[in-house]
Design a protein around this motif. Structure first.
Motif, PDB file in Angstrom:
ATOM      1  N   TYR A   3       0.857  -1.183   0.000  1.00  0.00           N
ATOM      2  CA  TYR A   3       0.000   0.000   0.000  1.00  0.00           C
ATOM      3  C   TYR A   3       0.886   1.224   0.000  1.00  0.00           C
ATOM      4  CZ  TYR A   3      -4.090  -2.737   1.346  1.00  0.00           C
ATOM      5  OH  TYR A   3      -5.114  -3.631   1.377  1.00  0.00           O
ATOM      6  N   LEU A  13      -9.842  -1.502   0.063  1.00  0.00           N
ATOM      7  CA  LEU A  13      -9.480  -0.693  -1.100  1.00  0.00           C
ATOM      8  C   LEU A  13     -10.068  -1.383  -2.319  1.00  0.00           C
ATOM      9  CD1 LEU A  13      -7.839   1.661  -2.361  1.00  0.00           C
ATOM     10  CD2 LEU A  13      -5.996   0.011  -2.674  1.00  0.00           C
ATOM     11  N   GLY A  15     -10.559  -1.073  -6.438  1.00  0.00           N
ATOM     12  CA  GLY A  15     -10.075  -0.375  -7.615  1.00  0.00           C
ATOM     13  C   GLY A  15      -9.904  -1.336  -8.763  1.00  0.00           C
ATOM     14  N   SER A  16      -9.545  -0.802  -9.892  1.00  0.00           N
ATOM     15  CA  SER A  16      -9.300  -1.618 -11.078  1.00  0.00           C
ATOM     16  C   SER A  16      -7.831  -2.000 -11.137  1.00  0.00           C
ATOM     17  CB  SER A  16      -9.670  -0.840 -12.340  1.00  0.00           C
ATOM     18  OG  SER A  16     -11.044  -0.556 -12.348  1.00  0.00           O
ATOM     19  N   TYR A  34      -5.228   5.024 -16.098  1.00  0.00           N
ATOM     20  CA  TYR A  34      -5.129   5.309 -14.672  1.00  0.00           C
ATOM     21  C   TYR A  34      -5.838   6.601 -14.286  1.00  0.00           C
ATOM     22  CZ  TYR A  34      -1.311   1.929 -14.919  1.00  0.00           C
ATOM     23  OH  TYR A  34      -0.558   0.821 -15.139  1.00  0.00           O
ATOM     24  N   GLU A  37      -9.438   6.315 -13.050  1.00  0.00           N
ATOM     25  CA  GLU A  37      -9.691   5.386 -11.945  1.00  0.00           C
ATOM     26  C   GLU A  37      -9.241   6.027 -10.636  1.00  0.00           C
ATOM     27  OE1 GLU A  37     -10.635   2.516  -9.559  1.00  0.00           O
ATOM     28  OE2 GLU A  37     -11.055   2.271 -11.692  1.00  0.00           O
ATOM     29  N   PRO A  38     -10.147   6.134  -9.642  1.00  0.00           N
ATOM     30  CA  PRO A  38      -9.762   6.763  -8.377  1.00  0.00           C
ATOM     31  C   PRO A  38      -8.770   5.945  -7.555  1.00  0.00           C
ATOM     32  CG  PRO A  38     -12.004   5.938  -8.258  1.00  0.00           C
ATOM     33  CD  PRO A  38     -11.557   5.763  -9.671  1.00  0.00           C
ATOM     34  N   SER A  39      -8.782   4.609  -7.690  1.00  0.00           N
ATOM     35  CA  SER A  39      -7.870   3.755  -6.928  1.00  0.00           C
ATOM     36  C   SER A  39      -7.235   2.705  -7.835  1.00  0.00           C
ATOM     37  CB  SER A  39      -8.621   3.059  -5.782  1.00  0.00           C
ATOM     38  OG  SER A  39      -9.132   3.991  -4.882  1.00  0.00           O
ATOM     39  N   PRO A  40      -6.329   3.118  -8.736  1.00  0.00           N
ATOM     40  CA  PRO A  40      -5.723   2.134  -9.626  1.00  0.00           C
ATOM     41  C   PRO A  40      -4.790   1.188  -8.878  1.00  0.00           C
ATOM     42  CG  PRO A  40      -4.688   4.262  -9.939  1.00  0.00           C
ATOM     43  CD  PRO A  40      -5.833   4.464  -9.000  1.00  0.00           C
ATOM     44  N   ILE A  41      -4.812  -0.059  -9.287  1.00  0.00           N
ATOM     45  CA  ILE A  41      -3.951  -1.102  -8.732  1.00  0.00           C
ATOM     46  C   ILE A  41      -3.076  -1.585  -9.880  1.00  0.00           C
ATOM     47  CG2 ILE A  41      -3.891  -3.389  -7.676  1.00  0.00           C
ATOM     48  CD1 ILE A  41      -6.761  -2.694  -6.586  1.00  0.00           C
ATOM     49  N   LYS A  64      -2.471   3.101  -6.210  1.00  0.00           N
ATOM     50  CA  LYS A  64      -2.755   3.064  -4.776  1.00  0.00           C
ATOM     51  C   LYS A  64      -2.250   1.767  -4.155  1.00  0.00           C
ATOM     52  CE  LYS A  64      -4.953   6.910  -4.919  1.00  0.00           C
ATOM     53  NZ  LYS A  64      -4.270   8.105  -4.550  1.00  0.00           N
TER      54      LYS A  64
END
Length: 81
Positions: A3, A13, A15-16, A34, A37-41, A64
């Motif tokens: 993280y 969390l 995300g995509s 990216y 997307e608010p929480s890209p992985i 993220k």
């Protein structure tokens, strides 16, 4: 998994997941989608550089979280069980 920033213990969390280009994440990662997307992985393959380097490049594209895939086949016949 790593993280970035505050560790959200007890939180989720969502995300995509995006496969890094280049796949090993050892140089600048090409941003795909990216920015929408608010929480890209970011998903990267293991090897070719340190985990720290992979994490730094993932952070540069706003990830993220990073998932490092162990894509290597390893001989486990001699491992103690």
């Amino acid at each position: 998994m790593a993280y970035f920033g505050e560790v959200p213990w007890g939180k989720t969390l969502i995300g995509s997941v995006f496969y890094a280009v280049p796949n090993d994440g050892c140089s600048f990662i090409t941003p795909l989608h990216y920015d929408h997307e608010p929480s890209p992985i970011v998903f990267v393959d293991r090897g070719n550089c340190s985990y720290v380097k992979k994490a730094l490049y993932a952070q540069l594209v706003g990830a993220k979280l990073i998932i490092i895939n162990n894509a290597f086949n390893e001989d486990t016949k001699d491992l103690l069980v």
